[in-house]
Design a protein around this motif. Structure first.
Motif, PDB file in Angstrom:
ATOM      1  N   PRO A  53       1.095  -1.389   0.524  1.00 33.30           N
ATOM      2  CA  PRO A  53       0.108   0.262   0.056  1.00 33.30           C
ATOM      3  C   PRO A  53       0.945   1.205  -0.159  1.00 33.30           C
ATOM      4  CG  PRO A  53      -0.498  -1.515   1.553  1.00 33.30           C
ATOM      5  CD  PRO A  53       1.449  -1.930   1.284  1.00 33.30           C
ATOM      6  N   THR A  54       0.600   2.566  -0.111  1.00 31.89           N
ATOM      7  CA  THR A  54       0.815   3.351  -0.123  1.00 31.89           C
ATOM      8  C   THR A  54       1.192   3.948   0.672  1.00 31.89           C
ATOM      9  OG1 THR A  54      -0.844   5.112  -0.409  1.00 31.89           O
ATOM     10  CG2 THR A  54      -0.097   4.457  -2.408  1.00 31.89           C
ATOM     11  N   ALA A  55       2.252   5.159   1.564  1.00 34.90           N
ATOM     12  CA  ALA A  55       2.417   5.767   3.110  1.00 34.90           C
ATOM     13  C   ALA A  55       1.547   5.873   3.246  1.00 34.90           C
ATOM     14  CB  ALA A  55       3.493   6.328   2.157  1.00 34.90           C
ATOM     15  N   GLU A  56       0.340   5.871   3.268  1.00 36.37           N
ATOM     16  CA  GLU A  56      -1.230   7.316   3.804  1.00 36.37           C
ATOM     17  C   GLU A  56      -2.038   5.446   3.701  1.00 36.37           C
ATOM     18  OE1 GLU A  56       0.190  10.175   0.588  1.00 36.37           O
ATOM     19  OE2 GLU A  56       0.402   8.151   0.823  1.00 36.37           O
ATOM     20  N   LEU A  57      -2.287   5.182   3.199  1.00 36.74           N
ATOM     21  CA  LEU A  57      -2.451   3.913   2.769  1.00 36.74           C
ATOM     22  C   LEU A  57      -2.190   3.245   4.585  1.00 36.74           C
ATOM     23  CD1 LEU A  57      -5.461   1.923   2.908  1.00 36.74           C
ATOM     24  CD2 LEU A  57      -4.606   1.320   0.872  1.00 36.74           C
ATOM     25  N   LYS A  58      -1.052   2.662   4.338  1.00 39.60           N
ATOM     26  CA  LYS A  58      -0.123   1.478   5.401  1.00 39.60           C
ATOM     27  C   LYS A  58      -0.686   2.631   7.105  1.00 39.60           C
ATOM     28  CE  LYS A  58       3.427  -0.001   2.873  1.00 39.60           C
ATOM     29  NZ  LYS A  58       5.522  -0.293   3.376  1.00 39.60           N
ATOM     30  N   PHE A  59      -0.161   3.449   6.941  1.00 45.45           N
ATOM     31  CA  PHE A  59      -0.580   4.607   7.511  1.00 45.45           C
ATOM     32  C   PHE A  59      -1.574   4.336   8.486  1.00 45.45           C
ATOM     33  CE2 PHE A  59      -2.409   8.441   9.615  1.00 45.45           C
ATOM     34  CZ  PHE A  59      -1.630   9.131  11.093  1.00 45.45           C
TER      35      PHE A  59
END
Length: 310
Positions: A53-59
């Protein structure tokens, strides 16, 4: 469909740096926010798809698991992805038994679809239909071929979600095994069952097949090609660990021999800084399985701890 008035949306909004509109867009587009790459499977059995996932989604995935789902049950038979547990906890219960059955789920994470996640959460929580949709959006990747939403290898939320999804399966299989004198543990998609009673594991394997048919919401099936049923007459291994006939678990003679050789290379100045870093990592892993071996190895070469190796 408006998300703004959902309690889950409000809680996430309070815990994140996103605006209402940014969070709404992130949730709506989450299943497409993945970057795919392939790695080689063990023993040269093809390629494995990793979807990051993108960094925002991982967060967001980590945040939701920590703040929303931490109270959901995970069975003690599940030994992967849990604090203070390791692959040794998966292998230890089976070391003293004579017979070992190893089973493997085929395409474990991708086989768990959004319908399964929604079913389990609707059964165990009080989320609204829109909130359930939000959670499935955040946890599941949309497959480019089938267009289905499913868990992915690479998402930080998949380990916890899969362990939670498997709670009923783990509970019912453990109850059956306890009643029949069989040990059961599961490390992600790897199932291990053991006993000292001959032929009993054949009955257990059939029970697992029946259980998967009964719990059809899981959508899981066994990979028959990877089923292994062995006794103490043969070498018994679990997730890379070797179980001796004396009932001990270790990394095996070959791994120990290799580590001794690398320590020799280290003393001779034949390892690069990168190789030294990898050696520290290998020793730290082996320490979690066979502490005495690592301590004796460090003593032999004059290092008080793994961190002192340089």
């Amino acid at each position: 469909m408006s998300l703004f008035h959902e309690p889950l949306f409000s809680r996430l909004l309070d815990l994140t740096p996103f605006s209402k509109r940014e969070l709404e867009i992130l949730i709506a587009t989450a299943p497409k926010r993945y970057k795919n790459h392939f790695i080689d499977k063990r023993n040269g059995r093809g390629k494995r798809l990793i979807s990051q996932p993108t960094a925002e989604l991982k967060f967001l995935q980590r945040l939701v698991v920590r703040s929303e789902l931490g109270i959901l049950p995970v069975h003690q038979a599940a030994t992967a992805y849990r604090s203070n547990l390791s692959i040794k906890d998966h292998a230890d219960p089976h070391a003293a038994n004579r017979y070992l059955l190893k089973l493997d789920f085929k395409d474990f994470f991708p086989s768990i679809k959004d319908a399964t996640v929604r079913y389990c959460l609707s059964r165990d929580t009080e989320y609204s239909e829109i909130e359930l949709w939000m959670l499935c959006q955040l946890f599941c990747r949309r497959d480019s071929v089938t267009k289905q939403l499913q868990l992915s290898i690479g998402a930080p939320s998949s380990p916890f979600v899969s362990n939670y999804i498997m709670y009923e399966f783990d509970t019912r299989l453990t109850d059956f095994c306890d009643a029949n004198g069989v040990k059961y543990t599961r490390y992600a998609d790897d199932l291990a069952l053991s006993t000292s009673q001959p032929k009993l594991l054949n009955t257990v394997e059939k029970k697992i097949g029946d259980l998967l048919e009964e719990l059809d919401y899981l959508g899981l099936r066994l990979n028959k090609e990877k089923t292994v049923n062995v006794s103490k007459k043969h070498k018994r291994t679990l997730v890379g660990l070797v179980m001796s006939n004396e009932g001990h678990v270790s990394v095996g003679r070959d791994k120990k021999r290799l580590l001794r050789a690398k320590m020799n290379y280290l003393i001779q100045g034949r390892l690069s800084p990168e190789q030294i870093g990898r050696l520290r990592g290998e020793l730290a892993f082996v320490y979690s399985v066979d502490k005495e071996f690592v301590v004796s190895l460090l003593d032999r070469y004059g290092f008080p701890s793994i961190d002192e190796i340089s």
